[in-house]
Enzyme design. Structure first.
Site, short mmCIF file in Angstrom:
data_model
loop_
_atom_site.label_atom_id
_atom_site.label_comp_id
_atom_site.label_asym_id
_atom_site.label_seq_id
_atom_site.Cartn_x
_atom_site.Cartn_y
_atom_site.Cartn_z
N GLU A 50 -85.89 -65.66 57.34
CA GLU A 50 -85.40 -64.96 56.15
C GLU A 50 -84.76 -63.61 56.49
O GLU A 50 -84.57 -62.77 55.61
CB GLU A 50 -86.56 -64.74 55.17
CG GLU A 50 -87.23 -66.01 54.70
CD GLU A 50 -88.47 -65.73 53.87
OE1 GLU A 50 -88.32 -65.25 52.74
OE2 GLU A 50 -89.59 -65.99 54.37
N SER A 94 -88.79 -68.00 50.54
CA SER A 94 -87.42 -68.28 50.07
C SER A 94 -87.13 -69.77 49.96
O SER A 94 -86.00 -70.21 50.16
CB SER A 94 -86.38 -67.60 50.99
OG SER A 94 -86.50 -66.20 50.92
N SER A 107 -81.97 -60.80 42.88
CA SER A 107 -83.42 -60.97 42.95
C SER A 107 -84.10 -60.79 41.59
O SER A 107 -83.60 -60.11 40.69
CB SER A 107 -84.03 -60.00 43.96
OG SER A 107 -83.59 -60.29 45.27
#
Length: 310
Positions: A16, A150, A284
């Site tokens: 990530e 994720s 986000s």
């Protein structure tokens, strides 16, 4: 201003790392807008202690997603050199990063979570993992590697062939996997903040363009929509927020964490996992809901610093 000189640690060897750098970029810009002195540090496990010391920072802002950032390793290293660090402590980070460990905690504490089976890679030598899953669940099921974020290493299997492929792929990311019953319903998330007293933000409902909230849809602008607040009854809203806070309390998360849930078609909420280093990019979830709740992004970043005890 509790801390003046900030080192934002990002990247590293995690799968990530790219997202981590985007989080760091947003955080750096936000803190600089509040007149903090900010240094960016790329996480190199061999030099991180020297890099942090050379920065002469007052505190580390942990922007590392996945390996070393969310599993408690960075927090442990900073603790050894008496350097304050944002987010949860070593134990809470390690517990929540490992989906098998956190799932066992949820189950033992009576936290509503999907029915789950646990497998290690060596189990394949002892019995047929796929057959055990078929005996215990109706398809579809969700196969997850235990220590990725994720949506990496997560596979929904609708057929026996997809199940076999999902098991093989998930084991490429970790030595242990979990298999969950598939909860058909609505995908929700709740940001929880605070240390001793934890408070929930508004509930977000996530709607992906193609119905799957995967890595691509999470981080590609326009591929998912956040409905804030989620259209729920007042009673159900309170129930989901309470469940999210309880999940953070039982794992002792501090600072800002994000609880991911599914709401079944008969309105039963299920906790899936907790993220102790939630994404802070322009797409986000936590910055989005904070903004809705009246907390601008720069103020949110400052809040995360202020919640760290010296």
């Amino acid at each position: 201003m509790k801390y003046k000189k900030i080192a934002v640690v990002m990247g590293g060897p995690s799968s990530e790392a790219e997202i981590s750098r985007k989080t760091a970029e947003a955080v750096i810009n936000a803190l600089q807008s509040k007149n903090y002195e900010v240094n960016a540090i790329e996480l190199n496990p061999q030099t991180i202690v020297d890099d942090v010391k050379k920065s002469q920072c007052d505190i580390v802002f942990n922007a590392v997603h996945g390996k070393y950032g969310e599993d408690g390793v960075l927090q442990a290293v900073m603790q050894m050199i008496n350097m304050p660090c944002t987010g949860s402590d070593v134990l809470a980070s390690a517990l929540t990063m490992n989906k098998a460990a956190s799932k066992r905690i949820f189950l033992s504490a009576g936290i509503s979570t999907p029915k789950t089976m646990f497998f290690k890679k060596i189990d394949d030598e002892k019995f047929d993992i796929k057959q055990q899953i078929m005996d215990g669940f109706d398809l579809p099921v969700v196969v997850k590697s235990v220590d990725q974020g994720s949506s990496i290493g997560v596979f929904t299997a609708k057929t026996e062939q997809e199940l076999a492929e999902g098991i093989n792929e998930a084991f490429k990311y970790s030595q242990e996997i979990i298999v969950e019953e598939f909860i058909k319903g609505r995908e929700l998330t709740v940001a929880v903040y605070g240390n001793k007293e934890k408070r929930p933000m508004s509930i977000i409902e996530i709607v992906a363009e193609n119905g799957v909230y995967d890595y691509h849809n999470k981080y590609t602008k326009g591929c998912s929509h956040h409905i804030i607040p989620a259209p729920l009854s007042e009673k159900l809203t309170r129930e989901i927020q309470k469940l999210s806070v309880e999940a953070c309390e039982i794992t002792n998360c501090t600072g800002v964490a994000r609880v991911d849930l599914m709401l079944s078609e008969d309105d039963i909420p299920y906790v899936l996992e907790i993220n102790t280093v939630p994404g802070m990019t322009e797409t986000s979830l936590v910055p989005d809901v904070a903004r809705h709740d009246g907390i601008e992004f720069a103020d949110l970043c400052e809040m995360m610093l202020e919640m760290v005890e010296k």
